[in-house]
Design a protein around this motif. Structure first.
Motif, PDB file in Angstrom:
ATOM      1  N   THR A   1       1.173  -1.299  -0.217  1.00 59.12           N
ATOM      2  CA  THR A   1      -0.326   0.336   0.187  1.00 59.12           C
ATOM      3  C   THR A   1       0.900   1.433  -0.372  1.00 59.12           C
ATOM      4  OG1 THR A   1      -2.137  -1.302   1.363  1.00 59.12           O
ATOM      5  CG2 THR A   1      -1.886   0.958   1.169  1.00 59.12           C
TER       6      THR A   1
ATOM      7  N   ILE B   1       2.514   1.880  -3.016  1.00 60.84           N
ATOM      8  CA  ILE B   1       1.216   2.354  -4.186  1.00 60.84           C
ATOM      9  C   ILE B   1       1.189   3.810  -4.233  1.00 60.84           C
ATOM     10  CG2 ILE B   1      -0.956   2.398  -4.645  1.00 60.84           C
ATOM     11  CD1 ILE B   1      -0.857  -0.483  -4.637  1.00 60.84           C
ATOM     12  N   GLU B   2       0.941   4.327  -2.893  1.00 60.19           N
ATOM     13  CA  GLU B   2       1.354   5.688  -2.947  1.00 60.19           C
ATOM     14  C   GLU B   2       2.241   6.438  -3.235  1.00 60.19           C
ATOM     15  OE1 GLU B   2       0.586   5.538   1.642  1.00 60.19           O
ATOM     16  OE2 GLU B   2      -1.773   5.174   1.930  1.00 60.19           O
TER      17      GLU B   2
ATOM     18  N   PRO C   1       2.745   5.740  -7.376  1.00 62.88           N
ATOM     19  CA  PRO C   1       1.326   5.350  -7.472  1.00 62.88           C
ATOM     20  C   PRO C   1       1.237   4.607 -10.003  1.00 62.88           C
ATOM     21  CG  PRO C   1       1.272   7.964  -7.861  1.00 62.88           C
ATOM     22  CD  PRO C   1       2.193   6.813  -6.927  1.00 62.88           C
ATOM     23  N   TYR C   2       2.278   5.783 -10.310  1.00 62.84           N
ATOM     24  CA  TYR C   2       2.872   5.192 -11.545  1.00 62.84           C
ATOM     25  C   TYR C   2       2.927   3.441 -11.524  1.00 62.84           C
ATOM     26  CZ  TYR C   2       7.537   6.079 -10.815  1.00 62.84           C
ATOM     27  OH  TYR C   2       8.720   5.313 -10.202  1.00 62.84           O
TER      28      TYR C   2
ATOM     29  N   SER D   1       1.703   1.107  -9.891  1.00 64.76           N
ATOM     30  CA  SER D   1       0.190  -0.017  -8.703  1.00 64.76           C
ATOM     31  C   SER D   1       0.109  -0.648  -9.406  1.00 64.76           C
ATOM     32  CB  SER D   1      -0.465   1.693  -9.078  1.00 64.76           C
ATOM     33  OG  SER D   1      -1.285   1.873  -9.948  1.00 64.76           O
ATOM     34  N   SER D   2       0.355  -0.386 -11.009  1.00 69.95           N
ATOM     35  CA  SER D   2      -0.649  -1.416 -12.174  1.00 69.95           C
ATOM     36  C   SER D   2       0.713  -3.071 -11.775  1.00 69.95           C
ATOM     37  CB  SER D   2      -0.902  -1.852 -13.133  1.00 69.95           C
ATOM     38  OG  SER D   2       0.304  -1.407 -13.691  1.00 69.95           O
TER      39      SER D   2
ATOM     40  N   SER E   1      -0.671  -4.921  -7.646  1.00 66.09           N
ATOM     41  CA  SER E   1      -2.146  -5.257  -7.918  1.00 66.09           C
ATOM     42  C   SER E   1      -2.456  -6.231  -6.154  1.00 66.09           C
ATOM     43  CB  SER E   1      -2.586  -4.943  -9.441  1.00 66.09           C
ATOM     44  OG  SER E   1      -1.717  -6.349  -9.981  1.00 66.09           O
TER      45      SER E   1
END
Length: 163
Positions: free
Chosen positions: A125, A128-129, A132-133, A135-136, A139
């Protein structure tokens, strides 16, 4: 500067972070060994993966950061031996490649990202914060090891002072 953040172990990962931007993250290369087909890190493949990604860099512009792991209570003797073996293989490969190696204790980078006493998935988490680019690529719950490698590299990137 290219920072290679490594979460050692069979289910670990290797992150390549250039100037604060994730260039690549890969799961720890493994292979099966022996009659029981036990997994172990694949030193040859690790060497190839790192070599391929650093060929355009001068060694002085590369830093390898490996999580400084130690025995943990409740872990079996065999699994801790295998974990230590993986750590040693990574150290040996990076030493043989003449790359500067730094070690960071889990408590140190986790404290920096406010992850002490949090669940394993919290690092995913947090990664990802911050990124963010990416994040995929984070997952799935099993991607927490990739997140650890990313955060190890990011911790070093943000706190390392070139004296």
């Amino acid at each position: 500067m290219l920072i290679i953040g490594i979460d050692p172990g069979i289910s670990g990962s290797i992150c390549f972070l250039e100037d604060g931007i994730i260039k690549d993250v890969l799961e720890m290369p493994t292979m099966t060994e022996g009659k029981k087909n036990k997994k172990q890190v694949n030193g040859s493949q690790i060497y190839n993966e790192i070599s391929f990604r650093i060929k355009t860099y001068e060694k002085k512009n590369i830093k390898v950061v490996i999580e400084q792991v130690s025995a943990m209570p409740g872990q079996g003797v065999t699994s801790m031996f295998n974990f230590g073996q993986s750590f040693g293989i990574l150290k040996g490969i990076c030493s043989a490649m003449q790359l500067p190696i730094y070690f960071v204790r889990p408590a140190k980078w986790k404290k920096y990202f406010n992850l002490i006493n949090s669940e394993k998935d919290a690092s995913r988490t947090r990664a990802i914060e911050i990124f963010p680019y990416f994040s995929s690529n984070l997952s799935k719950k099993k991607d927490s090891n990739k997140a650890d490698a990313i955060l190890i590299a990011s911790y070093f990137n943000e706190t390392y002072k070139n004296d």
